[in-house]
Design an enzyme around this catalytic site. Structure first.
Site, short mmCIF file in Angstrom:
data_model
loop_
_atom_site.label_atom_id
_atom_site.label_comp_id
_atom_site.label_asym_id
_atom_site.label_seq_id
_atom_site.Cartn_x
_atom_site.Cartn_y
_atom_site.Cartn_z
N CYS A 188 -6.26 1.60 5.29
CA CYS A 188 -6.98 0.39 5.66
C CYS A 188 -6.60 -0.01 7.09
O CYS A 188 -5.72 0.59 7.71
CB CYS A 188 -6.67 -0.73 4.67
SG CYS A 188 -4.98 -1.35 4.80
N HIS A 231 0.83 -1.19 0.00
CA HIS A 231 0.00 0.00 0.00
C HIS A 231 0.87 1.25 0.00
O HIS A 231 2.05 1.21 0.38
CB HIS A 231 -0.94 -0.01 1.20
CG HIS A 231 -2.02 -1.04 1.09
ND1 HIS A 231 -3.10 -1.10 1.94
CD2 HIS A 231 -2.19 -2.06 0.20
CE1 HIS A 231 -3.89 -2.11 1.58
NE2 HIS A 231 -3.35 -2.71 0.54
N GLU A 238 0.83 3.79 1.95
CA GLU A 238 1.29 4.11 3.30
C GLU A 238 2.48 3.23 3.69
O GLU A 238 3.45 3.71 4.30
CB GLU A 238 0.16 3.93 4.32
CG GLU A 238 -1.09 4.75 4.01
CD GLU A 238 -2.12 3.99 3.18
OE1 GLU A 238 -3.31 4.12 3.47
OE2 GLU A 238 -1.71 3.25 2.24
N CYS A 266 -2.81 -1.02 7.46
CA CYS A 266 -1.91 0.13 7.44
C CYS A 266 -2.04 0.96 8.71
O CYS A 266 -1.05 1.50 9.21
CB CYS A 266 -2.18 1.00 6.22
SG CYS A 266 -1.56 0.31 4.67
#
Length: 347
Positions: free
Chosen positions: A288, A261, A263, A291
């Site tokens: 999410c 992701h 992040e 994360c």
């Protein structure tokens, strides 16, 4: 601040300028037109259609050239000014050199503009042009080889669609839009970093969605990230991640996903030592659950996002328990704005 309004005849430029004069004490500036009046602003018999007589500012200042206008306003840039005399791209080029200038285009459906023009002709005791003639001349004005209107509309930082027939309704929509918001000229820190996150998202190779992230401390960028497969693995958009390319729904088959992701990439790039206390994570999509756990672990102080995600509630719960502030940032409206929809949405 200087707001320039461009658009075809009866799109609503003068009406919006008058609104700024009445509501925010703007002053009108006029610029002599360097080219002949286009046929779309004339009746079928060739008589020029009078300008709207609704001006509320009796102290208009008129300039022969854009350089004269620019010299005048530059010395008074902290005062509010507005002009509807944006004639060509050379005028725009000159004005856009100044950081206090905002170019706004105004348009309306052709049938609405023609009806407004017809009424203006009737009020002036002139024979209005036919709709077919108006459409033809309007196209000529948009795409004229000499001074076309279309490029001006395209270059506007804010493009307004004005379908209204009621001044009260239009003014209500303009109030919600807040044309005078100075972050349109110079973005706030939130806006600046969110724009960087959105720019990072353009590098994403994930087939499911584009996400970008920026990690910041003391208003300095520490790292950026976007989602996609890890280094050395075939890109997701080239078939590298079977889960993303398999069409699975949100939250399904996550154990088979090979994509990092945005992040995660930003956190890995920065490392815990560089993150430190007081760091803020900007992401164009709410993180999410997975994360959010990592964000909490590395000591991020605040997470700022612009778009919601399906796990917002779970993410908010984890971040709150971990002492991380979560907030959504909504930038000023930009691009194409339908003032009709804006009024409905602002109720």
């Amino acid at each position: 601040m200087l707001i320039g309004l461009c658009g075809g005849i009866c799109a609503g430029k003068s009406t919006i300028a008058n609104y700024l004069v009445q509501q925010y004490k703007f002053r009108r500036l006029s610029l002599v037109r360097p080219s002949p009046t286009p046929s779309v602003e004339k009746t079928a018999s060739g008589v020029r259609i009078p300008a709207s007589n609704t001006s509320q500012d009796e102290g208009n200042l008129c300039f022969q050239t854009v350089d004269e206008l620019l010299e005048f306003v530059t010395k008074r840039w902290q005062e509010p000014w507005v002009t509807t005399d944006i004639w060509d791209e050379s005028t725009v080029d000159a004005l856009l050199r100044r950081p206090f200038f905002l170019l706004v285009s105004v348009d309306a459906p052709v049938s609405v503009r023609w009806e407004r023009l017809r009424q203006r002709c009737i009020d002036s005791k002139l024979e209005p042009p036919g709709l077919e003639y108006f459409i033809h001349e309007n196209d000529s004005h948009l795409y004229s080889p000499l001074s076309p209107l279309a490029p001006l509309l395209h270059r506007a930082q804010l493009r307004l669609l004005n379908p209204h027939t009621s001044l009260d309704v239009l003014y209500t929509a303009l109030l919600a839009l807040d044309l005078t918001d100075e972050t349109r000229l110079r973005p706030s820190w939130d806006q600046y970093f969110m724009q960087l996150a959105s720019l990072a998202a353009q590098r994403s190779n994930c087939m499911k969605r584009r996400v970008g992230c920026v990690l910041v401390r003391e208003k300095r960028v520490i790292s950026t990230g976007y989602n996609g497969t890890p280094r050395g693995i075939r890109n997701c958009n080239e078939g590298g991640c079977p889960r993303c390319n398999g069409g699975h729904g949100s939250g399904a088959a996550l154990s088979t996903c090979l994509c990092l992701h945005a992040e995660e990439n930003a956190l890995l790039e920065a490392g815990r030592e560089r993150i430190g206390e007081g760091s803020i994570l900007y992401c164009d999509t709410c993180p999410c659950l997975t994360c959010s756990i990592k964000i909490t672990q590395v000591g991020i102080t605040e997470v700022v996002f612009s778009q919601s995600y399906s796990m917002d509630t779970a993410t908010a719960s984890v971040l709150e328990e971990g002492g991380v502030r979560l907030r959504q940032f909504s930038p000023p409206w930009e691009g194409l704005v339908d003032l009709g929809c804006l009024r409905r949405n602002s109720k």
